[in-house]
Design a protein around this motif. Structure first.
Motif, PDB file in Angstrom:
ATOM      1  N   ASP A   1      38.404   5.469  38.901  1.00 49.94           N
ATOM      2  CA  ASP A   1      38.318   6.534  37.908  1.00 49.94           C
ATOM      3  C   ASP A   1      38.832   6.008  36.568  1.00 49.94           C
ATOM      4  O   ASP A   1      38.399   4.966  36.111  1.00 49.94           O
ATOM      5  N   SER A   2      39.769   6.710  35.940  1.00 57.80           N
ATOM      6  CA  SER A   2      40.206   6.359  34.587  1.00 57.80           C
ATOM      7  C   SER A   2      41.151   5.160  34.578  1.00 57.80           C
ATOM      8  O   SER A   2      41.750   4.806  35.594  1.00 57.80           O
ATOM      9  N   ILE A   3      41.303   4.559  33.383  1.00 55.83           N
ATOM     10  CA  ILE A   3      42.140   3.373  33.190  1.00 55.83           C
ATOM     11  C   ILE A   3      43.112   3.610  32.043  1.00 55.83           C
ATOM     12  O   ILE A   3      42.742   4.176  31.014  1.00 55.83           O
ATOM     13  N   ALA A   4      44.349   3.154  32.224  1.00 56.59           N
ATOM     14  CA  ALA A   4      45.331   3.105  31.146  1.00 56.59           C
ATOM     15  C   ALA A   4      45.954   1.715  31.122  1.00 56.59           C
ATOM     16  O   ALA A   4      45.959   1.010  32.132  1.00 56.59           O
ATOM     17  N   VAL A   5      46.493   1.316  29.972  1.00 56.53           N
ATOM     18  CA  VAL A   5      47.087  -0.016  29.789  1.00 56.53           C
ATOM     19  C   VAL A   5      48.460   0.148  29.151  1.00 56.53           C
ATOM     20  O   VAL A   5      48.621   0.901  28.180  1.00 56.53           O
ATOM     21  N   ASP A   6      49.477  -0.539  29.698  1.00 61.81           N
ATOM     22  CA  ASP A   6      50.823  -0.434  29.139  1.00 61.81           C
ATOM     23  C   ASP A   6      51.109  -1.582  28.172  1.00 61.81           C
ATOM     24  O   ASP A   6      50.246  -2.430  27.902  1.00 61.81           O
ATOM     25  N   ALA A   7      52.340  -1.613  27.644  1.00 64.39           N
ATOM     26  CA  ALA A   7      52.693  -2.592  26.614  1.00 64.39           C
ATOM     27  C   ALA A   7      52.641  -4.030  27.113  1.00 64.39           C
ATOM     28  O   ALA A   7      52.466  -4.957  26.313  1.00 64.39           O
TER      29      ALA A   7
ATOM     30  N   ALA B   1      27.075  -2.017  26.046  1.00 66.43           N
ATOM     31  CA  ALA B   1      26.778  -2.538  27.386  1.00 66.43           C
ATOM     32  C   ALA B   1      25.986  -1.476  28.130  1.00 66.43           C
ATOM     33  O   ALA B   1      26.219  -0.280  27.960  1.00 66.43           O
ATOM     34  N   ASP B   2      25.039  -1.920  28.961  1.00 69.53           N
ATOM     35  CA  ASP B   2      24.225  -0.970  29.705  1.00 69.53           C
ATOM     36  C   ASP B   2      23.998  -1.477  31.128  1.00 69.53           C
ATOM     37  O   ASP B   2      24.581  -2.482  31.551  1.00 69.53           O
ATOM     38  N   GLN B   3      23.189  -0.748  31.881  1.00 66.41           N
ATOM     39  CA  GLN B   3      22.898  -1.052  33.284  1.00 66.41           C
ATOM     40  C   GLN B   3      24.199  -1.145  34.096  1.00 66.41           C
ATOM     41  O   GLN B   3      24.376  -2.028  34.932  1.00 66.41           O
ATOM     42  N   LEU B   4      25.084  -0.195  33.844  1.00 71.12           N
ATOM     43  CA  LEU B   4      26.374  -0.138  34.531  1.00 71.12           C
ATOM     44  C   LEU B   4      26.348   0.944  35.603  1.00 71.12           C
ATOM     45  O   LEU B   4      25.574   1.897  35.534  1.00 71.12           O
ATOM     46  N   ALA B   5      27.230   0.793  36.581  1.00 72.92           N
ATOM     47  CA  ALA B   5      27.230   1.668  37.755  1.00 72.92           C
ATOM     48  C   ALA B   5      28.187   2.841  37.550  1.00 72.92           C
ATOM     49  O   ALA B   5      29.320   2.823  38.008  1.00 72.92           O
ATOM     50  N   ALA B   6      27.712   3.864  36.823  1.00 70.54           N
ATOM     51  CA  ALA B   6      28.493   5.084  36.571  1.00 70.54           C
ATOM     52  C   ALA B   6      29.816   4.743  35.886  1.00 70.54           C
ATOM     53  O   ALA B   6      30.890   4.883  36.455  1.00 70.54           O
ATOM     54  N   THR B   7      29.729   4.302  34.634  1.00 67.41           N
ATOM     55  CA  THR B   7      30.911   3.937  33.861  1.00 67.41           C
ATOM     56  C   THR B   7      31.903   5.094  33.831  1.00 67.41           C
ATOM     57  O   THR B   7      31.526   6.233  33.610  1.00 67.41           O
ATOM     58  N   ASN B   8      33.196   4.806  34.008  1.00 62.27           N
ATOM     59  CA  ASN B   8      34.179   5.882  34.060  1.00 62.27           C
ATOM     60  C   ASN B   8      35.351   5.589  33.131  1.00 62.27           C
ATOM     61  O   ASN B   8      35.336   5.969  31.979  1.00 62.27           O
TER      62      ASN B   8
END
Length: 345
Positions: free
Chosen positions: A260-266, A204-211
């Motif tokens: 900012d960053s992302i995490a995913v739980d169970a 994927a491209d043309q993204l707004a400062a992927t974090n």
């Protein structure tokens, strides 16, 4: 990581001969002074979770003018690792934390890295780090040392600014390439790097400062955040890791803060770090705001809660929090158990 951090990262790239200056790891006490402002109240449908301070690990560095903790990662023995993005050469760029006592000890340093995330590979068990300043992915032995450059160079003719990363079950890397951050232009990308480091593909491209970037709980697709648009998008993937669809999933009302960053739980819940506010927003997979994790208002001088690690098979969570007061780890009880997608990256 937001735009104002770039000045410090540029300085790190030039700091190749500095020695350790004594701003190493230490445990501190809570600041009980009253706050001038109270955090915004939670909405009627969401919880407010108050995080507790575990440790103060860093002070702002004289050479870079700041400290920024990121990339929390729990090892097989339950010990926590964090990275200090703006640590100059010679000072700890990775810190190991005893989660029982809060004591931090140096784990890794080198002469040039500006590391923004860390994660264990399911393929070889090594620790992989994103070097934002030099456009590299490097790896360390599980116990530290044996630094190797896993990937470097341009992707589709453009140098990367790798910020966060995620692994699929086979050990292929998915990287948030935060291009365009300093210019405020939509040049960010999501890049897939094969587990042998030989092939890089722009998904994927043309993204707004992927974090932030993380697989969902079922490995069916990727969540990723765009810092300068305060939105979370979803990238559906097929069994070969190819994109089948992409859409905006959640628009984050961050005010002065940015995603900012992302995490995913169970349970598939998303933990969205905020840069510009010492808090973390929690959403379910359908975009409903479930909770806000807050640092106590009396703990002043903290401006970001960048990322979280949730104990695999447990709910104890470790939040990296930073600002002029220093770099800290806070703890709270997550809404569900931790999995690979909530441990590093």
């Amino acid at each position: 990581m937001r735009r104002t951090t770039l000045r410090s990262l540029a300085g790190i790239a030039a700091l190749t001969t500095l020695a350790l200056t004594g701003c190493g790891t230490q445990q501190g006490l809570a600041d009980d002074s009253p706050a001038a402002d109270s955090p915004a109240a939670a909405g009627p449908a969401e919880r407010t979770i108050t995080a507790k301070r575990l440790a103060r690990l860093t002070q702002p560095h004289e050479q870079t003018g700041m400290t920024l903790l990121e990339g929390p990662l729990l090892d097989a023995k339950g010990r926590l690792l964090v990275v200090d993005v703006t640590a100059p050469a010679g000072e700890p760029k990775m810190i190991r934390v005893d989660v029982r006592t809060g004591k931090g000890t140096p784990f890794h340093t080198d002469e040039r890295g500006a590391y923004t995330s860390a994660q264990y590979s399911p393929h070889d068990g090594r620790i992989y780090l994103t070097d934002y300043a030099h456009g590299e992915i490097v790896s360390l032995a599980p116990g530290g040392g044996d630094r190797q450059v896993f990937f470097t160079g341009k992707v589709d003719g453009a140098a990367m600014h790798p910020d966060d990363l995620a692994f699929d079950r086979s050990g292929n890397l998915y990287v948030s390439d935060s291009r365009g951050l300093s210019e405020g232009t939509a040049e960010g990308r999501v890049v897939r790097i094969s587990r042998d480091g030989k092939k890089a593909t722009v998904l994927a491209d043309q993204l707004a400062a992927t974090n932030g970037i993380s697989f969902d709980a079922e490995y069916r697709g990727l969540w990723f955040s765009e810092l300068t648009e305060n939105r979370i998008s979803y990238l559906r993937l097929d069994d070969q890791g190819e994109v089948t669809s992409r859409h905006t999933a959640i628009r984050v009302d961050g005010g002065l803060a940015q995603t900012d960053s992302i995490a995913v739980d169970a349970d598939g819940n998303l933990y969205q770090g905020l840069h510009g506010r010492a808090a973390m927003a929690v959403y379910d997979r359908h975009g409903a705001r479930l909770a806000t994790v807050e640092v106590p208002a009396r703990h002043r001088g903290l401006e970001s809660a960048t990322n979280v690690a949730i104990t695999p098979g447990g709910t104890r969570a470790y939040l990296t929090v930073s600002g002029p007061a220093g770099g800290y780890v806070y703890t709270f009880d997550a809404l569900a158990e931790g999995i690979r997608q909530s441990n590093g990256g």
